[in-house]
Design a protein around this motif. Structure first.
Motif, short mmCIF file in Angstrom:
data_model
loop_
_atom_site.label_atom_id
_atom_site.label_comp_id
_atom_site.label_asym_id
_atom_site.label_seq_id
_atom_site.Cartn_x
_atom_site.Cartn_y
_atom_site.Cartn_z
N ARG A 47 -2.54 11.71 5.35
CA ARG A 47 -2.47 12.42 5.02
C ARG A 47 -3.97 12.99 4.85
NH1 ARG A 47 0.88 16.82 7.11
NH2 ARG A 47 1.81 18.38 5.80
N GLY A 90 3.78 1.57 1.81
CA GLY A 90 4.75 1.17 1.62
C GLY A 90 5.69 1.67 2.47
N GLN A 91 5.89 2.43 4.07
CA GLN A 91 5.97 3.22 4.69
C GLN A 91 6.46 2.14 6.11
OE1 GLN A 91 6.83 6.56 3.69
NE2 GLN A 91 6.30 4.90 1.93
N MET A 118 8.01 -1.53 2.94
CA MET A 118 9.47 -1.47 2.32
C MET A 118 11.14 -1.08 3.01
SD MET A 118 8.78 -0.62 -1.25
CE MET A 118 10.73 -0.11 -0.97
N PRO A 119 10.03 -0.58 4.66
CA PRO A 119 11.61 -0.52 5.30
C PRO A 119 12.34 -2.13 5.44
CG PRO A 119 10.46 1.01 6.25
CD PRO A 119 10.19 0.84 4.71
N ALA A 138 -1.84 13.75 13.66
CA ALA A 138 -0.95 14.72 13.46
C ALA A 138 0.27 13.98 14.11
CB ALA A 138 -1.04 15.93 14.25
N HIS A 143 6.06 11.61 10.31
CA HIS A 143 6.03 12.59 9.73
C HIS A 143 5.79 12.83 8.17
CE1 HIS A 143 9.16 12.74 12.32
NE2 HIS A 143 10.00 11.96 11.72
N PRO A 144 4.89 13.62 8.26
CA PRO A 144 4.06 14.47 7.17
C PRO A 144 4.84 13.59 5.67
CG PRO A 144 5.02 16.65 7.79
CD PRO A 144 5.28 15.30 8.41
N GLN A 145 6.46 13.62 5.58
CA GLN A 145 6.41 13.25 4.19
C GLN A 145 5.84 11.41 4.37
OE1 GLN A 145 8.54 14.66 6.20
NE2 GLN A 145 10.36 15.28 5.63
N ILE A 146 5.95 11.24 5.25
CA ILE A 146 5.39 9.46 5.37
C ILE A 146 3.87 9.89 5.09
CG2 ILE A 146 5.23 7.96 7.14
CD1 ILE A 146 8.63 8.08 6.85
N ARG A 147 3.30 10.40 5.84
CA ARG A 147 1.83 10.36 6.16
C ARG A 147 1.93 10.90 4.32
NH1 ARG A 147 2.64 12.91 10.93
NH2 ARG A 147 1.77 15.06 9.98
N ASN A 148 2.32 11.17 3.66
CA ASN A 148 1.94 11.51 2.20
C ASN A 148 1.28 10.43 1.82
OD1 ASN A 148 1.63 14.83 2.26
ND2 ASN A 148 4.00 14.27 2.11
N ARG A 149 2.31 8.87 1.85
CA ARG A 149 2.13 8.22 0.81
C ARG A 149 1.55 6.72 1.62
NH1 ARG A 149 2.67 7.22 -3.52
NH2 ARG A 149 3.65 4.73 -3.94
N ALA A 199 1.09 -1.13 -0.24
CA ALA A 199 0.07 0.05 0.53
C ALA A 199 1.45 1.32 -0.28
CB ALA A 199 -1.00 -0.04 0.95
N ARG A 239 9.46 14.31 17.42
CA ARG A 239 8.61 14.50 17.31
C ARG A 239 8.57 13.93 16.23
NH1 ARG A 239 4.34 17.62 17.39
NH2 ARG A 239 3.32 16.92 15.54
#
Ligand SMILES: Cc1cc2nc3c(=O)[nH]c(=O)nc-3n(C[C@H](O)[C@H](O)[C@H](O)COP(=O)(O)OP(=O)(O)OC[C@H]3O[C@@H](n4cnc5c(N)ncnc54)[C@H](O)[C@@H]3O)c2cc1C
Ligand code: FES
Ligand code: FES
Lengths: 172, 293
Positions: B80, B34-35, B38-39, B100, B104-110, B32, B191
């Motif tokens: 996100r 991949g967050q 993928m790791p 929130a 982080h936003p970059q992770i939540r974007n995907r 999905a 954070r």
């Protein structure tokens, strides 16, 4: 539901895949192994080595690029998944050799030392500032929190985000 | 590091995705956002013969719907997307507040909401949030569609009731009544890190200020979202005020049995759970007062 076992399509079982995407406004096409990440695709296939790889598991943020408008870890996305996408990398920030206002702010405030983390920070912050302006130090720290710098500390970075968001320009 | 070899499937419809899972079942993994996957692939902690990428199933799976009776989040809704939805913030503040604090936003974007639920990390925020929201998990395979509640979905550390040929098609929650108030509180050392502990709470309150329904779950202190039933029993029928806090805190601490690790001892985590329950309920009281001001 239907039984699919006998009619399953074979077209997805190719060993390699063709990826076509736009990077910094230019169209590219390349044949890749499905296991190639977007980060390696940018670096090795397109020779856009501005995107750096630190941890390769999503933590450090060095590989952050902008995919279809959203800041994304390029180490956690497959190149095949970028087929048809609009990708922006650090190479696309300067226009005609002129640094972007954010890049200028980094320079002014010494927001980098070795520079390894810098492309990731620039792309994360570029995407964030398009979404909304950043007026407080706390907001700036939030915007920066998804990237790690191991050299220079975050004070110059925080200042740069605030200045770039406020529209301050110039190199000095 | 880099992932090992796999065959990549990019189905263009739900039928096609379910067909791939039916055929490759045990050797296949859904990709999905991949967050999390993928790791694991990059580090070769996991390896699968086949990846079934669900990202191209269609735009209709990428948008939440806010219906009259239920709010539905299909499998491609990015974290996100909901985090930034005003409607979600108004109706399900507990979800917005928790999102929130997911990475982080970059992770939540995907990263997708369903992906986090299917991954079932005990320290993740969303499983406990969807538990207190009384969510229904809709699971699809080429054998059919079934629905299960949170208690039957989350089985253990990184383990759900999803079979290898099944997809989490969507998660849905009842549209909350106007007298519902909710909150999420966690503590993480930095954070965006996974929390040492987190607490999701939902209360329904009558006109006199008495709590008629209460659901509280803790994250990070048990293999699955941990319902704090003793806290729920104390709060139900009571008014949310300071007199209640000492009992609530003690009940929460007594009802968790976390494991200690390098980040925090077991004792610290149970104390933290008590404090977070108190903070979440105090926040709910604040929201209740604001709504009546
Ligand atoms: C640096 C970093 C920090 C993070 N911090 C946090 C945090 O603080 N809190 C937190 O909760 N999470 C955190 N995460 C994890 C993140 O939230 C993931 O996005 C989420 O857990 C997985 O969602 P995904 O869509 O990316 O799923 P994927 O990674 O694609 O999949 C995860 C697993 O779920 C399965 N799966 C996914 N979708 C489905 C489906 N629809 N049906 C069946 N199976 C499915 C996959 O097969 C896989 O096993 C972090 C991740 C990173 C990289
Ligand atoms: S290399 Fe991608 S986040 Fe570190
Ligand atoms: S400048 Fe060296 S890691 Fe940030």
């Amino acid at each position: 539901m239907r039984d699919h076992a006998t009619e399953f399509p074979t077209r997805t079982q190719d060993e390699t895949h063709t990826v076509g995407c736009t990077v910094n406004g230019r169209e590219y096409e390349a044949v890749v192994d499905p296991r190639m990440t977007l980060a390696d695709f940018l670096r090795e296939k397109l020779r856009l080595t501005g995107t750096h790889l630190g941890c390769e598991h999503g933590v450090c943020g060095a590989c952050t690029v902008i995919v279809d408008g959203a800041a994304t870890r390029s180490c956690l996305m497959l190149a095949v998944q970028a087929d048809g996408a609009q990708v922006e990398t650090v190479e696309g920030l300067a226009e005609d050799g002129e640094l972007s206002p954010l890049q200028c702010a980094f320079k002014r405030n010494h927001a980098l030392q070795c520079g390894f983390c810098t492309p990731g920070f620039l792309m994360s912050v570029t995407a964030a500032l398009r979404e909304e302006s950043v007026t407080t130090e706390e907001q700036a720290r939030e915007v920066l929190s998804g990237n790690i710098c191991r050299c220079t500390g975050y004070t110059g970075l925080v200042k740069s985000v605030l200045e770039a968001s406020a529209g301050k320009e110039g190199n000095a | 590091m880099k992932p090992g070899r796999f065959t990549y499937h990019s189905p263009r419809s739900l039928d096609e995705a379910l067909a791939a899972l039916q055929v490759y079942g045990d050797d296949a993994k859904v990709l999905a956002g991949g967050q999390s996957l993928m790791p694991m692939l990059n580090f070769r902690l996991a390896r699968f013969e086949h990846l079934v990428d669900v990202n191209r199933l269609g735009a209709e799976y990428a948008e939440p719907t806010f219906g009259d009776t239920r709010i539905t989040i299909p499998l491609l809704v990015r974290q996100r997307r909901v985090e930034r939805s005003e409607e979600a913030a108004r109706l399900l503040p507990v979800l917005t507040e928790a999102l929130a604090q997911v990475a982080h936003p970059q992770i939540r974007n995907r990263g997708t909401i369903c992906g986090s639920l299917a991954h079932a990390d005990p320290a993740a925020e969303l499983p406990s949030v969807l538990s207190v929201l009384d969510a229904t998990f809709t699971i699809a395979s080429s054998r059919g569609v079934r629905e299960v509640p949170a208690e039957e979905f989350f089985l253990f550390h990184l383990t759900t009731s999803l079979e290898p040929d099944e997809l989490l098609l969507q998660v849905s929650v009842p549209r909350p009544p106007v007298n519902q108030f909710s909150s999420f509180r966690e503590f993480a050392t930095r954070r965006g890190d996974f929390a040492l502990a987190g607490v999701a709470a939902v209360c329904e309150v009558d006109a006199a200020g008495v709590v008629t329904t209460c659901r509280v779950a803790a994250a990070g202190v048990a293999p699955t979202p941990h319902r704090l039933t003793d806290v729920e029993a104390l709060v139900t029928g009571a008014s949310l005020n300071e007199d209640l806090w000492p009992d609530v805190e003690a009940a929460a601490r007594a009802q968790v049995d976390p494991t200690g690790d390098i980040h925090a001892s077991a004792e610290y985590r149970s104390r933290l759970t008590g404090v977070l329950v108190k903070r979440a309920l105090a926040d709910i009281r604040g929201k209740l007062e604001a709504s009546r001001a």
